[in-house]
Design a protein around this motif. Structure first.
Motif, short mmCIF file in Angstrom:
data_model
loop_
_atom_site.label_atom_id
_atom_site.label_comp_id
_atom_site.label_asym_id
_atom_site.label_seq_id
_atom_site.Cartn_x
_atom_site.Cartn_y
_atom_site.Cartn_z
N PRO A 47 49.33 42.86 33.73
CA PRO A 47 47.89 42.84 33.91
C PRO A 47 47.18 42.12 32.77
CG PRO A 47 48.74 45.00 34.45
CD PRO A 47 49.88 44.23 33.86
N ASP A 48 46.16 41.37 33.13
CA ASP A 48 45.39 40.58 32.17
C ASP A 48 43.94 40.62 32.62
OD1 ASP A 48 44.60 38.84 30.16
OD2 ASP A 48 46.25 37.44 30.49
N GLY A 49 43.06 39.96 31.88
CA GLY A 49 41.68 39.86 32.29
C GLY A 49 41.53 38.94 33.48
N PRO A 50 40.57 39.22 34.37
CA PRO A 50 40.41 38.38 35.57
C PRO A 50 40.11 36.92 35.27
CG PRO A 50 38.51 39.85 35.26
CD PRO A 50 39.56 40.31 34.29
N GLU A 51 39.56 36.66 34.08
CA GLU A 51 39.26 35.26 33.72
C GLU A 51 40.52 34.44 33.54
OE1 GLU A 51 39.88 37.62 30.06
OE2 GLU A 51 38.65 37.92 31.85
N ALA A 52 41.68 35.09 33.38
CA ALA A 52 42.94 34.36 33.20
C ALA A 52 43.65 34.07 34.51
CB ALA A 52 43.88 35.17 32.30
N ALA A 53 43.16 34.63 35.62
CA ALA A 53 43.91 34.58 36.88
C ALA A 53 44.13 33.16 37.37
CB ALA A 53 43.20 35.41 37.94
N ALA A 54 43.09 32.34 37.36
CA ALA A 54 43.22 30.98 37.89
C ALA A 54 44.24 30.17 37.09
CB ALA A 54 41.87 30.28 37.91
N ALA A 55 44.23 30.34 35.76
CA ALA A 55 45.17 29.60 34.93
C ALA A 55 46.60 30.06 35.17
CB ALA A 55 44.80 29.77 33.45
N VAL A 56 46.79 31.36 35.38
CA VAL A 56 48.12 31.89 35.66
C VAL A 56 48.63 31.35 37.00
CG1 VAL A 56 49.41 33.97 36.23
CG2 VAL A 56 47.88 33.96 34.26
N VAL A 57 47.81 31.45 38.04
CA VAL A 57 48.23 31.00 39.37
C VAL A 57 48.53 29.50 39.37
CG1 VAL A 57 47.46 30.72 41.76
CG2 VAL A 57 47.12 32.90 40.58
N ALA A 58 47.79 28.75 38.56
CA ALA A 58 48.01 27.30 38.50
C ALA A 58 49.41 26.95 38.00
CB ALA A 58 46.96 26.64 37.60
N ARG A 59 50.04 27.86 37.28
CA ARG A 59 51.40 27.60 36.78
C ARG A 59 52.48 28.05 37.75
NH1 ARG A 59 51.20 27.14 31.10
NH2 ARG A 59 53.40 26.58 31.22
N LEU A 60 52.09 28.69 38.84
CA LEU A 60 53.05 29.26 39.79
C LEU A 60 53.17 28.41 41.05
CD1 LEU A 60 51.84 33.00 39.70
CD2 LEU A 60 53.73 31.99 38.38
N ASP A 61 54.31 28.55 41.73
CA ASP A 61 54.48 27.97 43.06
C ASP A 61 54.20 29.00 44.15
OD1 ASP A 61 55.44 25.38 42.12
OD2 ASP A 61 57.23 26.47 41.49
N GLY A 62 54.32 30.28 43.82
CA GLY A 62 54.06 31.35 44.79
C GLY A 62 53.74 32.63 44.06
N LEU A 63 53.07 33.54 44.75
CA LEU A 63 52.62 34.80 44.15
C LEU A 63 53.03 35.97 45.03
CD1 LEU A 63 50.83 36.45 42.11
CD2 LEU A 63 48.92 35.99 43.66
N VAL A 64 53.58 37.02 44.42
CA VAL A 64 53.85 38.29 45.09
C VAL A 64 52.98 39.36 44.45
CG1 VAL A 64 55.55 40.08 45.58
CG2 VAL A 64 56.23 37.68 45.64
N VAL A 65 52.17 40.04 45.26
CA VAL A 65 51.41 41.19 44.78
C VAL A 65 52.20 42.43 45.19
CG1 VAL A 65 49.21 42.41 44.81
CG2 VAL A 65 49.26 39.91 45.01
N ALA A 66 52.73 43.13 44.20
CA ALA A 66 53.70 44.19 44.43
C ALA A 66 53.03 45.50 44.86
CB ALA A 66 54.52 44.42 43.16
N GLY A 67 53.86 46.42 45.33
CA GLY A 67 53.40 47.74 45.73
C GLY A 67 53.02 48.59 44.54
N GLY A 68 52.40 49.74 44.83
CA GLY A 68 52.02 50.63 43.74
C GLY A 68 50.89 51.57 44.13
N ALA A 69 49.99 51.82 43.19
CA ALA A 69 48.94 52.82 43.33
C ALA A 69 47.95 52.46 44.44
CB ALA A 69 48.20 52.96 42.00
N ASP A 70 47.27 53.50 44.95
CA ASP A 70 46.22 53.30 45.96
C ASP A 70 45.10 52.44 45.39
OD1 ASP A 70 47.62 54.98 47.65
OD2 ASP A 70 46.39 56.74 47.20
N VAL A 71 44.53 51.61 46.27
CA VAL A 71 43.35 50.82 45.90
C VAL A 71 42.15 51.75 45.82
CG1 VAL A 71 41.87 48.89 46.58
CG2 VAL A 71 44.34 48.83 47.10
N GLU A 72 41.31 51.59 44.81
CA GLU A 72 40.14 52.46 44.66
C GLU A 72 39.21 52.27 45.87
OE1 GLU A 72 36.91 53.81 41.28
OE2 GLU A 72 37.67 51.76 41.24
N PRO A 73 38.85 53.35 46.57
CA PRO A 73 38.01 53.22 47.78
C PRO A 73 36.67 52.54 47.54
CG PRO A 73 39.01 55.40 47.67
CD PRO A 73 39.30 54.73 46.37
N ALA A 74 36.13 52.65 46.34
CA ALA A 74 34.86 51.98 46.04
C ALA A 74 34.96 50.47 46.25
CB ALA A 74 34.42 52.29 44.61
N ARG A 75 36.17 49.93 46.15
CA ARG A 75 36.36 48.48 46.34
C ARG A 75 36.03 48.06 47.77
NH1 ARG A 75 37.38 45.58 41.50
NH2 ARG A 75 38.41 47.03 40.08
#
Length: 229
Positions: A47-75
């Protein structure tokens, strides 16, 4: 020909190993195993700050968002059900930013369990906060049948009724914008969703990393390598 680089999200939790007892970025080992089995190179994304997301994804060929905790319902604008787990706000923020960056850049994306639910929330959808009987026992992976919807990307990967490894108590309710249902359980629970071309984005409710069937992950790796579907 180089293998596609696939980023897999992780989460922060306290862990013990050797003489150490401290916060660590964790990921079940079966995730990178499945990426490797499918022909990709796996890299863990703490996990990192959201401002880093675009730069991280730019270095990848594909992304997997893994399983885990429930998403906060407020979202997704819902009140908290008492059966929903504690929020993981920093993880929600980070992974939502990664999903947005992947969709914006056209980077192939696979959401697994929580990852599928978060993809739906990112596109304006909602979740069922609790499904009775969908977790057989705490910490025990169950299995059930999943039926593909003909004509979908998922059906092109897994055309037959398949038994899948599963562990979840939440599910997609209202679909997010642009998403199509691509697999269903026998009771009608949405088991897979996807976006139409040209974006390669697929979410599955089950845990393919806990089985031996690599076809879903192989689809992501092939798309990350520039193959068309």
């Amino acid at each position: 020909m180089s293998k596609p680089l696939i980023g897999v999200t992780t989460y922060l939790d306290r862990a013990r190993w050797g003489v150490w007892d401290m916060e660590a970025a964790l990921l079940p080992a079966r995730y990178p195993w499945l990426v490797r089995e499918s022909g990709g190179l796996a890299v863990m994304l703490p996990p990192d700050g959201p401002e880093a997301a675009a730069a991280v994804v730019a270095r990848l060929d594909g992304l997997v968002v893994a399983g885990g905790a429930d998403v906060e319902p407020a979202r997704y604008g819902a009140a908290l059900d008492p059966r929903t787990g504690p929020p993981a706000r920093a993880r929600d923020t980070w992974e939502l930013a990664l999903i947005e960056a992947a969709l914006t850049s056209g980077t192939p994306l696979l959401g697994i369990c929580r990852g599928m639910q978060l993809l739906n929330v990112a596109l304006g959808g909602t979740l069922v906060q609790h499904l009775d009987g969908h977790v057989e026992a705490v910490g025990v992976i169950g299995r059930h049948a999943v039926k593909p919807v003909p004509g979908t990307r998922y059906a092109s990967l897994v055309p037959e009724l398949a038994e899948v490894p599963t562990y979840h108590h939440q599910a997609v309710d209202r679909l997010g914008a642009g998403l199509t249902v691509s697999a269903l359980a026998e009771d009608g629970t949405i088991e897979a969703v996807e976006l139409a071309d040209p974006v390669w984005a697929l979410g599955v409710q089950w845990h393919p990393e806990m089985g031996e069937d690599a076809r879903v992950m192989r689809g992501l790796v092939l798309a990350a390598g520039g193959h068309q579907w």
